[in-house]
Scaffold this motif. Structure first.
Motif, PDB file in Angstrom:
ATOM      1  N   PRO A 157      11.730   0.315  10.038  1.00  0.00           N
ATOM      2  CA  PRO A 157      12.405  -0.444   9.248  1.00  0.00           C
ATOM      3  C   PRO A 157      11.752  -1.131   7.906  1.00  0.00           C
ATOM      4  N   GLU A 158      10.695  -0.541   7.442  1.00  0.00           N
ATOM      5  CA  GLU A 158      10.841  -0.953   5.810  1.00  0.00           C
ATOM      6  C   GLU A 158       9.969   0.367   5.138  1.00  0.00           C
ATOM      7  N   PRO A 159       9.824   0.822   3.990  1.00  0.00           N
ATOM      8  CA  PRO A 159       9.177   2.060   3.213  1.00  0.00           C
ATOM      9  C   PRO A 159       7.463   2.288   3.722  1.00  0.00           C
ATOM     10  N   LEU A 160       7.239   2.648   4.552  1.00  0.00           N
ATOM     11  CA  LEU A 160       6.237   2.645   5.592  1.00  0.00           C
ATOM     12  C   LEU A 160       5.585   4.055   5.282  1.00  0.00           C
ATOM     13  N   LEU A 161       6.476   4.907   4.548  1.00  0.00           N
ATOM     14  CA  LEU A 161       5.310   6.220   4.804  1.00  0.00           C
ATOM     15  C   LEU A 161       5.116   6.651   2.971  1.00  0.00           C
ATOM     16  N   TYR A 162       4.496   7.184   3.299  1.00  0.00           N
ATOM     17  CA  TYR A 162       4.170   8.698   1.827  1.00  0.00           C
ATOM     18  C   TYR A 162       4.089   9.664   1.788  1.00  0.00           C
TER      19      TYR A 162
ATOM     20  N   SER B 139       0.941  -1.211  -0.086  1.00  0.00           N
ATOM     21  CA  SER B 139       0.081   0.084  -0.124  1.00  0.00           C
ATOM     22  C   SER B 139       0.741   1.071  -0.116  1.00  0.00           C
ATOM     23  N   ALA B 140       1.619   1.431   1.064  1.00  0.00           N
ATOM     24  CA  ALA B 140       2.910   2.516   1.010  1.00  0.00           C
ATOM     25  C   ALA B 140       3.396   3.129  -0.365  1.00  0.00           C
ATOM     26  N   ILE B 141       3.819   1.674  -1.095  1.00  0.00           N
ATOM     27  CA  ILE B 141       4.363   2.176  -1.963  1.00  0.00           C
ATOM     28  C   ILE B 141       3.996   2.180  -3.340  1.00  0.00           C
TER      29      ILE B 141
ATOM     30  N   VAL C 256       6.793  15.099   7.600  1.00  0.00           N
ATOM     31  CA  VAL C 256       6.871  13.949   8.052  1.00  0.00           C
ATOM     32  C   VAL C 256       6.712  12.957   9.436  1.00  0.00           C
ATOM     33  N   GLU C 257       6.215  13.648   9.604  1.00  0.00           N
ATOM     34  CA  GLU C 257       4.942  14.052  11.697  1.00  0.00           C
ATOM     35  C   GLU C 257       3.547  13.589  10.683  1.00  0.00           C
ATOM     36  N   ALA C 258       3.175  14.350  10.004  1.00  0.00           N
ATOM     37  CA  ALA C 258       2.052  14.643   9.419  1.00  0.00           C
ATOM     38  C   ALA C 258       2.050  13.142   8.587  1.00  0.00           C
ATOM     39  N   ALA C 259       2.813  12.399   7.838  1.00  0.00           N
ATOM     40  CA  ALA C 259       2.741  11.669   6.615  1.00  0.00           C
ATOM     41  C   ALA C 259       2.914  11.004   7.508  1.00  0.00           C
ATOM     42  N   ALA C 260       3.563   9.578   8.549  1.00  0.00           N
ATOM     43  CA  ALA C 260       3.492   9.005   9.649  1.00  0.00           C
ATOM     44  C   ALA C 260       2.283   9.255  10.128  1.00  0.00           C
ATOM     45  N   GLU C 261       1.632  10.048  10.507  1.00  0.00           N
ATOM     46  CA  GLU C 261       0.512   9.507  11.579  1.00  0.00           C
ATOM     47  C   GLU C 261      -1.083   9.250  10.307  1.00  0.00           C
ATOM     48  N   ASP C 262      -0.695   9.770   9.155  1.00  0.00           N
ATOM     49  CA  ASP C 262      -1.743   9.142   8.085  1.00  0.00           C
ATOM     50  C   ASP C 262      -1.496   8.121   7.476  1.00  0.00           C
ATOM     51  N   ALA C 263       0.126   7.913   7.340  1.00  0.00           N
ATOM     52  CA  ALA C 263       0.164   6.499   7.892  1.00  0.00           C
ATOM     53  C   ALA C 263      -0.558   5.427   8.627  1.00  0.00           C
ATOM     54  N   GLN C 264      -0.183   5.588   9.723  1.00  0.00           N
ATOM     55  CA  GLN C 264      -0.386   5.140  11.187  1.00  0.00           C
ATOM     56  C   GLN C 264      -2.017   4.540  10.648  1.00  0.00           C
ATOM     57  N   ARG C 265      -2.653   5.329  10.328  1.00  0.00           N
ATOM     58  CA  ARG C 265      -3.862   5.452  10.127  1.00  0.00           C
ATOM     59  C   ARG C 265      -4.454   4.352   9.081  1.00  0.00           C
ATOM     60  N   ASN C 266      -4.240   4.510   7.685  1.00  0.00           N
ATOM     61  CA  ASN C 266      -3.818   3.095   6.846  1.00  0.00           C
ATOM     62  C   ASN C 266      -3.713   1.871   6.958  1.00  0.00           C
ATOM     63  N   ILE C 267      -2.766   2.172   8.636  1.00  0.00           N
ATOM     64  CA  ILE C 267      -2.507   0.479   9.012  1.00  0.00           C
ATOM     65  C   ILE C 267      -3.329   0.009   9.459  1.00  0.00           C
ATOM     66  N   VAL C 268      -4.264   1.257  10.291  1.00  0.00           N
ATOM     67  CA  VAL C 268      -5.057   0.064  11.120  1.00  0.00           C
ATOM     68  C   VAL C 268      -6.609  -0.038  10.331  1.00  0.00           C
ATOM     69  N   ALA C 269      -7.067   0.770   9.157  1.00  0.00           N
ATOM     70  CA  ALA C 269      -7.269   0.991   8.486  1.00  0.00           C
ATOM     71  C   ALA C 269      -7.786  -0.936   7.949  1.00  0.00           C
TER      72      ALA C 269
ATOM     73  N   ALA D 108      13.627   7.968   1.316  1.00  0.00           N
ATOM     74  CA  ALA D 108      12.664   6.822   1.125  1.00  0.00           C
ATOM     75  C   ALA D 108      13.881   6.321   2.400  1.00  0.00           C
ATOM     76  N   MET D 109      15.217   5.924   1.473  1.00  0.00           N
ATOM     77  CA  MET D 109      16.531   5.194   1.329  1.00  0.00           C
ATOM     78  C   MET D 109      16.641   5.950   2.258  1.00  0.00           C
ATOM     79  N   LEU D 110      17.175   6.194   2.710  1.00  0.00           N
ATOM     80  CA  LEU D 110      17.683   7.305   3.629  1.00  0.00           C
ATOM     81  C   LEU D 110      16.710   6.631   4.727  1.00  0.00           C
ATOM     82  N   LEU D 111      15.764   6.939   4.651  1.00  0.00           N
ATOM     83  CA  LEU D 111      14.682   6.433   5.843  1.00  0.00           C
ATOM     84  C   LEU D 111      15.637   5.359   7.107  1.00  0.00           C
ATOM     85  N   GLU D 112      15.546   4.270   6.019  1.00  0.00           N
ATOM     86  CA  GLU D 112      15.835   3.062   6.353  1.00  0.00           C
ATOM     87  C   GLU D 112      17.260   2.261   6.112  1.00  0.00           C
TER      88      GLU D 112
END
Length: 382
Positions: free
Chosen positions: A241-246, A68-70, A282-295, A231-235
């Protein structure tokens, strides 16, 4: 206090003399970066990434989450460059379905291939490290067989480029002359691998992205490769641990500010403004990705429960269901290939999933039917 972030040199491009900008090497100096301008935002962004990393285990398969994230990142980073394509187009292309915007969809598919290629290299003990060679290889994959195939895929530019305007003379920004690019990239690579960094990794990521975009080392595809570098630098720096952020979702939603902040770095030396904007993103994208994972996890768990309670499903049906989060559009032939079963067996598994409204047929025809995990695809589109 204003600081110089580069120098201007006069160069000839398109039969006219223009002033091209050559950035100074990182990190910012004279004065050094003001820690008070980013320390709280950096703390919040790091905490958001830590929560995202922890939450990624909430789903039964991390592959579902990265799928989903990629694809969201691939779609959004491409839309930032004016590539008009939808998530439906991407999923159709992956399912072997022809789409009207096939060339644009292939460009996004190439971005996904570039991500896979780069991650495979970094994971292989004998593969490439995070380096200029890795970026040029990712660029080769990104530009191959699409509109940029004539723009030196996988090669650092040997001619002048520019941003905005119809020619170098009226451009909004002219990056370094081609002869300055190798040295600027070498400085950037040294900064990425500096043995004793003094700045937090997210702040360094912000600096590296802006510097890469300023150097603009390719004739085309710089924006997408620059955001892939994030994305590569975050890993690489163990922030995820993985490309979880968009993060491109935030950058696209704030596109004008994104470009204005980069311009302010070059024009006014305002690294602090850019870093604060990046950390907020980054903070906003991480929070959005969290909601996406839960959903996603909740939807899949609910549908699995319905399948198990149905009583008519077989082991093959369950196997097909477990493939749907990474294969949300399919035909019977695609199911046959993925499951390595006969046509009747695959058809029966699909029919069971249709009967509980997990899969829906999308053509309305009795032959050459296509199926979609509709609620899941709708969730990805949000």
């Amino acid at each position: 206090m204003a600081r110089a972030t580069g120098t201007y040199v006069t160069t000839t491009a398109g039969d006219e003399n223009v002033r091209a900008f050559v950035p100074l090497a990182l990190p910012p100096e004279d004065p050094v970066l003001d820690a008070n301008a980013y320390v709280e935002r950096n703390r919040c962004a790091e905490l958001a990434l830590a929560r995202l990393s922890a939450l990624s285990g909430f789903a039964a398969s991390s592959e579902w989450i990265t799928y989903s994230a990629i694809r969201k990142e691939a779609l959004l980073t491409s839309q930032l460059e004016g590539i008009q394509v939808t998530l439906t187009d991407i999923l159709d292309v992956e399912a072997g379905i022809k789409v009207p915007s096939a060339e644009h969809a292939e460009e996004v598919a190439n971005y996904i291939r570039a991500v896979r290629s780069a991650r495979a290299q970094l994971a292989d003990p004998k593969g490439l490290s995070l380096s200029l060679r890795l970026l040029t290889e990712a660029h080769r994959v990104l530009m191959s067989g699409v509109r940029g195939a004539t723009k030196q895929p996988g090669a650092i530019r040997t001619s002048q480029n520019w941003i905005g305007g119809t020619r170098p003379g009226n451009a909004s920004f002219v990056p370094p002359p081609a002869n300055e690019v190798p040295g600027a990239l070498s400085d950037l690579e040294r900064y990425i691998h500096a043995p004793s960094p003094t700045l937090p990794p997210l702040v360094r990521t912000a600096l590296v992205h802006a510097q890469f975009e300023t150097i603009h080392p390719f004739l085309d595809g710089n924006g997408r490769i620059g955001r892939l570098l994030i994305a590569m630098l975050l890993e690489e720096w163990k922030l995820l641990p993985e490309p979880l952020l968009y993060v491109s979702g935030y950058l696209k939603a704030n596109q004008r500010t994104y470009y204005d902040r980069l311009t302010a770095v070059r024009r006014d030396g305002d690294w602090e403004g850019w870093v604060s904007f990046f950390l907020e993103g980054v903070e906003a994208a991480a929070e959005d990705a969290q909601r996406n994972i839960v959903a996603i996890a909740a939807l899949i768990a609910e549908d699995r429960k319905r399948l198990l309670a149905n009583g008519t499903g077989t082991l093959v049906t369950l196997r097909l269901f477990e493939l749907l989060p990474t294969m949300p559009k399919l035909t019977v032939d695609r199911a046959v290939q993925a499951l390595d079963v006969s046509h009747p067996t695959a058809s029966k598994a699909i029919e069971v999933l249709r009967s509980i409204d997990v899969l829906r047929e999308t053509t309305g025809k009795p032959r050459a039917q296509r199926f979609e995990y509709k609620r899941y695809v709708d969730l990805l589109r949000e």
